[in-house]
Design a protein around this motif. Structure first.
Motif, PDB file in Angstrom:
ATOM      1  N   VAL A 187       0.844  -1.195   0.000  1.00  0.00           N
ATOM      2  CA  VAL A 187       0.000   0.000   0.000  1.00  0.00           C
ATOM      3  C   VAL A 187       0.880   1.246   0.000  1.00  0.00           C
ATOM      4  N   SER A 214     -12.187  -4.400   1.591  1.00  0.00           N
ATOM      5  CA  SER A 214     -10.924  -5.126   1.435  1.00  0.00           C
ATOM      6  C   SER A 214     -10.705  -5.621   0.011  1.00  0.00           C
ATOM      7  N   TYR A 341      -1.227  -3.126   4.933  1.00  0.00           N
ATOM      8  CA  TYR A 341      -2.689  -3.145   5.073  1.00  0.00           C
ATOM      9  C   TYR A 341      -3.026  -3.894   6.361  1.00  0.00           C
TER      10      TYR A 341
END
Length: 395
Positions: A187, A214, A341
């Protein structure tokens, strides 16, 4: 020194707790909290807010989680009066069968060992001193703790968001995360309806939106929704006694000003019944109404058996919320196969109880890499075989 940039998606009680613990206990962090509606909205706003030292909502294995949450809120209330909306009503936990009685007895032992007052009574006349109108024919006994009660989850969330902002957090309301930016499996930031933000870590605290959110990073976390269906009952006449949090195995109730808030107990949901469990669009939740006819039938039967006087009431309000959780009813916390994440989801009906511990432990994980007993017991990887089979996730 370069600060770690942490984004948190979801301004409910869990997301604001993560923000609070990051900003209050660590200096080298830049916190961004994104909430697409208002702070403490969504299912946080529909929570009963009960936080009882002697109920059955969290297994005794996690007693420290329950105790930490209760002390966190009551300490916050002492420091900032009115900040948590605490109403000290006490709790009466009714034990109709032996296994439940054993749970109640241990709950009393744990509360007393932690410095609180609590008792277990087999004397039915003693139980009726708390609620005179109960039918106790098939009851073994009851646990009572006069020191706990319920909180206002929206007020808590607003308080934690305000305190986080005072410590430098950037709190964005009306801000929807539309895209999660990735560099390979890592991310790097998010795009929102208010612009782009570069990030090192993203915390998913989206609650009932998690089954959809998600997927933005290619994960399908095994979260389902169970319904929290609520009626606010307005008695024809005043009950004439203080109303505690009342816990039966199949339903619970608490005062709501002069009325009674009553809900089907969490663990009575049939996860194979599509009326009870599934995955629904959380954006379509009405603020009021939406309850199913079966719930009123269930409630009528329970009250007829245990507390018929409450049937002499009108329905002042009703609503449905979605508890988001896996099938083992416990949260999903910590790292995922996607670098940066982090999950802080799946607390279901226990977000108020577990929120302070989740916030503390997730903040520590992000800033130090250390895990806790709570996080170690509840990782996403406990569903490893299911995820690998259906989604080809590798660990």
């Amino acid at each position: 020194m370069t600060k770690k940039r942490v984004g948190i998606v979801g301004g409910g009680i869990v997301g604001t707790s993560v923000a609070y613990h990051l900003t209050h206990y660590y200096d080298d962090v830049e916190v961004y909290l994104f909430e697409k509606n208002t702070i403490g909205s969504g299912t946080t706003a529909k929570s009963a807010g009960t936080h009882c030292l002697i109920d059955d909502s969290v297994p005794h294995d996690f007693w420290s989680v329950r105790l930490h949450g209760f002390k966190f809120y009551t300490d916050l209330e002492k420091k900032y009066p009115g900040s948590t909306g605490f109403e000290k009503t006490g709790t009466l936990l009714i034990a109709p069968y032996p296994e439940y009685e054993k749970y109640a007895l241990q709950a009393v032992d744990l509360a007393v060992a932690s410095g609180y007052q609590a008792w277990y009574w087999k004397d039915k006349e003693k139980i009726k001193e708390i609620i005179p109108d109960l039918i106790l024919d098939d009851v073994l006994g009851a646990a009572y703790c006069p020191e706990d009660g319920f909180f206002d989850p929206t007020m808590i969330s607003s308080t934690l968001a305000r305190l986080s902002r005072e410590e430098g957090a950037h709190v964005y309301i009306g801000t929807e995360v539309t895209t999660i930016n990735m560099d390979g499996n890592r991310v790097t930031g998010v795009d929102t309806n208010k612009g782009h933000f570069d990030l090192d870590v993203l915390v998913d605290a989206t609650g009932p939106w998690e089954p959809f959110f998600s997927k933005k990073v290619g994960l399908e976390v095994p979260i389902i929704h169970t319904k929290a269906e609520v009626f606010i009952l307005e008695p024809v006449e005043s009950l004439g006694y203080p109303f505690p949090v009342l816990k039966y195995p199949r339903f619970y109730a608490r005062k709501d000003k002069e009325n009674v808030f009553i809900c089907k107990a969490h663990l009575t949901m049939d996860l194979n019944n599509p009326d009870h469990a599934g995955v629904w669009d959380a954006d379509q939740l009405p603020m009021t109404g939406g309850t199913d006819p079966y719930f009123w039938d269930f409630l009528t039967e329970e009250l007829m058996q245990h507390y018929p006087r409450l049937l002499e009431s009108s329905v002042a309000n009703d609503w449905v919320g979605y508890r988001a959780e896996p099938r083992d009813y416990m949260p999903v916390l910590g790292k995922t196969p996607v670098e940066g994440y982090i999950l802080a989801i799946g607390a279901g009906g226990n977000g108020v109880i577990e929120g302070p511990t989740i916030g503390r432990d997730i903040a520590r994980l992000i800033m130090t890499g250390e895990t806790s007993y709570f996080l170690d017991k509840l990782p996403l990887s406990r569903f490893e075989k299911e995820l690998e089979k259906h989604h080809k996730v590798t660990w």
